[in-house]
Design a protein around this motif. Structure first.
Motif, PDB file in Angstrom:
ATOM      1  N   LEU A 190      51.386  33.166  28.160  1.00 36.67           N
ATOM      2  CA  LEU A 190      52.511  33.038  29.087  1.00 36.67           C
ATOM      3  C   LEU A 190      52.150  33.469  30.509  1.00 36.67           C
ATOM      4  O   LEU A 190      52.968  33.332  31.425  1.00 36.67           O
ATOM      5  N   GLY A 191      50.932  34.020  30.667  1.00 37.56           N
ATOM      6  CA  GLY A 191      50.493  34.392  32.001  1.00 37.56           C
ATOM      7  C   GLY A 191      50.452  35.869  32.305  1.00 37.56           C
ATOM      8  O   GLY A 191      50.211  36.272  33.450  1.00 37.56           O
ATOM      9  N   ALA A 192      50.686  36.694  31.293  1.00 35.11           N
ATOM     10  CA  ALA A 192      50.675  38.145  31.524  1.00 35.11           C
ATOM     11  C   ALA A 192      49.253  38.679  31.669  1.00 35.11           C
ATOM     12  O   ALA A 192      48.297  38.074  31.197  1.00 35.11           O
ATOM     13  N   SER A 193      49.135  39.820  32.313  1.00 33.22           N
ATOM     14  CA  SER A 193      47.874  40.558  32.327  1.00 33.22           C
ATOM     15  C   SER A 193      47.949  41.589  31.211  1.00 33.22           C
ATOM     16  O   SER A 193      49.024  42.141  30.936  1.00 33.22           O
ATOM     17  N   VAL A 194      46.807  41.845  30.578  1.00 35.43           N
ATOM     18  CA  VAL A 194      46.778  42.751  29.440  1.00 35.43           C
ATOM     19  C   VAL A 194      45.690  43.805  29.633  1.00 35.43           C
ATOM     20  O   VAL A 194      44.546  43.482  29.973  1.00 35.43           O
ATOM     21  N   ALA A 195      46.053  45.059  29.426  1.00 36.92           N
ATOM     22  CA  ALA A 195      45.092  46.158  29.484  1.00 36.92           C
ATOM     23  C   ALA A 195      44.540  46.373  28.081  1.00 36.92           C
ATOM     24  O   ALA A 195      45.293  46.454  27.111  1.00 36.92           O
ATOM     25  N   CYS A 196      43.221  46.449  27.972  1.00 42.02           N
ATOM     26  CA  CYS A 196      42.587  46.605  26.671  1.00 42.02           C
ATOM     27  C   CYS A 196      41.451  47.614  26.771  1.00 42.02           C
ATOM     28  O   CYS A 196      40.660  47.575  27.713  1.00 42.02           O
ATOM     29  N   ARG A 209      39.297  34.960  28.895  1.00 40.88           N
ATOM     30  CA  ARG A 209      39.682  35.331  30.259  1.00 40.88           C
ATOM     31  C   ARG A 209      38.729  36.393  30.810  1.00 40.88           C
ATOM     32  O   ARG A 209      38.210  37.214  30.076  1.00 40.88           O
ATOM     33  N   LYS A 210      38.570  36.376  32.117  1.00 39.66           N
ATOM     34  CA  LYS A 210      37.685  37.324  32.786  1.00 39.66           C
ATOM     35  C   LYS A 210      38.209  38.746  32.608  1.00 39.66           C
ATOM     36  O   LYS A 210      39.406  39.006  32.699  1.00 39.66           O
ATOM     37  N   VAL A 211      37.291  39.658  32.358  1.00 40.92           N
ATOM     38  CA  VAL A 211      37.646  41.071  32.240  1.00 40.92           C
ATOM     39  C   VAL A 211      37.347  41.771  33.560  1.00 40.92           C
ATOM     40  O   VAL A 211      36.228  41.705  34.068  1.00 40.92           O
ATOM     41  N   ILE A 212      38.361  42.402  34.133  1.00 41.99           N
ATOM     42  CA  ILE A 212      38.157  43.163  35.361  1.00 41.99           C
ATOM     43  C   ILE A 212      38.096  44.648  35.015  1.00 41.99           C
ATOM     44  O   ILE A 212      38.650  45.075  34.007  1.00 41.99           O
ATOM     45  N   ASP A 213      37.427  45.411  35.848  1.00 43.26           N
ATOM     46  CA  ASP A 213      37.262  46.840  35.592  1.00 43.26           C
ATOM     47  C   ASP A 213      38.521  47.600  36.005  1.00 43.26           C
ATOM     48  O   ASP A 213      38.757  47.833  37.186  1.00 43.26           O
ATOM     49  N   GLY A 214      39.312  48.005  35.025  1.00 37.69           N
ATOM     50  CA  GLY A 214      40.566  48.703  35.300  1.00 37.69           C
ATOM     51  C   GLY A 214      40.393  50.150  35.687  1.00 37.69           C
ATOM     52  O   GLY A 214      41.358  50.818  36.053  1.00 37.69           O
ATOM     53  N   ASP A 215      39.153  50.647  35.609  1.00 36.92           N
ATOM     54  CA  ASP A 215      38.896  52.037  35.971  1.00 36.92           C
ATOM     55  C   ASP A 215      38.494  52.191  37.441  1.00 36.92           C
ATOM     56  O   ASP A 215      38.424  53.305  37.950  1.00 36.92           O
ATOM     57  N   GLY A 224      46.485  40.280  40.443  1.00 38.18           N
ATOM     58  CA  GLY A 224      46.871  38.900  40.187  1.00 38.18           C
ATOM     59  C   GLY A 224      47.307  38.785  38.733  1.00 38.18           C
ATOM     60  O   GLY A 224      47.199  39.743  37.956  1.00 38.18           O
ATOM     61  N   GLN A 225      47.766  37.616  38.329  1.00 36.05           N
ATOM     62  CA  GLN A 225      48.284  37.430  36.983  1.00 36.05           C
ATOM     63  C   GLN A 225      47.207  36.989  36.005  1.00 36.05           C
ATOM     64  O   GLN A 225      46.169  36.458  36.388  1.00 36.05           O
ATOM     65  N   ASN A 226      47.503  37.185  34.719  1.00 35.11           N
ATOM     66  CA  ASN A 226      46.700  36.682  33.603  1.00 35.11           C
ATOM     67  C   ASN A 226      45.271  37.206  33.605  1.00 35.11           C
ATOM     68  O   ASN A 226      44.314  36.462  33.402  1.00 35.11           O
ATOM     69  N   LYS A 227      45.128  38.495  33.813  1.00 36.77           N
ATOM     70  CA  LYS A 227      43.813  39.134  33.796  1.00 36.77           C
ATOM     71  C   LYS A 227      43.703  40.057  32.569  1.00 36.77           C
ATOM     72  O   LYS A 227      44.702  40.559  32.058  1.00 36.77           O
ATOM     73  N   ILE A 228      42.486  40.268  32.120  1.00 33.95           N
ATOM     74  CA  ILE A 228      42.215  41.282  31.116  1.00 33.95           C
ATOM     75  C   ILE A 228      41.753  42.519  31.871  1.00 33.95           C
ATOM     76  O   ILE A 228      40.716  42.497  32.543  1.00 33.95           O
TER      77      ILE A 228
END
Length: 267
Positions: A190-196, A209-215, A224-228
């Motif tokens: 649906l376009g959400a971003s998800v923290a994993c 989907r591309k994984v961005i560094d959340g740290d 932006g939307q729809n990111k891991i």
């Protein structure tokens, strides 16, 4: 009568001494390099205070909670978080009045420094702040030009966010756990971003989907939307074997564990 008066006096003394907002989280202070000062609220997570503030939590989430990270190991810090949580539930109008004042002061302080003030109110909780009202006005509508953001395990909250039914200045990121694999895939579609949380470093991609560094920063509203949003395991998460840590071979086992333990599905 005397006892009631003493209790009331103790309550007001607590209100005066208790600061609701904090900027002491090492991760959220990284945003200052980008021109943002983030402040948030550390409540006592789960039901430690006698009140549930993480109603969508899983076993893995509860076990790996960062509540006791850093200064959180101190008894005085834990007592403060429990006191804040009780204030929220027992004297909500006073709590929101104090919070509104602290937000205003934080905005003024950040502006003087030439920076923007942003707020993550759920540092160790999962409360639907979009529903909280002060004097009949939703908290985020009192500060329409200020950015708020949070992580949540509530599917319905994220769906409302994606459908534009939450305040436009409130950004939500869905938080994956060992019990919400199907919901994670649905919200990603649906376009959400998800923290994993990942073990032994971050992959380049996950679920296509591309994984961005959340740290690197906690400023999720800039992603932006729809990111891991990839997070490397920390603290007690390193000992977590419930599959909050992403390991494809354990997903089915983890889902069975959730069912056996009676954890409810996120909604």
């Amino acid at each position: 009568f005397f006892l009631a008066k003493v209790k009331k006096m103790a309550y007001y003394i607590l209100m005066i001494k208790t600061t609701l907002l904090t900027a002491g989280n090492a991760k959220i202070t990284k945003g200052e390099a980008f021109g943002y000062i983030t402040k948030g609220i550390h409540l006592a997570p789960a039901n430690l205070s006698g009140y549930e503030v993480c109603q969508w939590r899983s076993k893995g989430c509860t076990m790996a909670c960062l509540n006791t990270a850093g200064r959180g190991q101190m008894n005085s810090i834990q007592e403060s978080r429990i006191a804040k949580t009780k204030l929220f539930f027992n004297h909500q109008l006073d709590f929101l009045a104090k919070l509104s004042k602290e937000i205003s002061n934080s905005i003024k302080s950040a502006t003087k420094k030439g920076m923007k003030s942003v707020f993550r109110l759920n540092l160790t909780s999962d409360i639907a702040w979009e529903s909280q009202k002060f004097n009949g006005v939703k908290l985020m509508e009192i500060f329409p030009d200020v950015q708020f953001y949070d992580y949540t395990k509530s599917v319905k909250r994220v769906e409302k966010y994606l459908n534009g039914k939450l305040p436009s200045n409130y950004h939500l990121t869905f938080s994956r756990s060992e019990c919400n694999d199907d919901e994670t895939k649905k919200l990603l579609s649906l376009g959400a971003s998800v923290a994993c949380v990942f073990r032994n470093g971050l992959p380049k991609a996950w679920q296509g989907r591309k994984v961005i560094d959340g740290d690197e920063t906690d400023l999720r509203f800039l992603d932006g939307q729809n990111k891991i949003v990839g997070l490397v395991e920390k603290g007690l998460a390193k000992k977590d074997e419930t599959d909050k840590i992403e390991m494809a071979s354990m997903v089915k086992k983890a889902q069975a564990t959730c069912k056996d333990l009676g954890f409810k599905k996120a909604t």
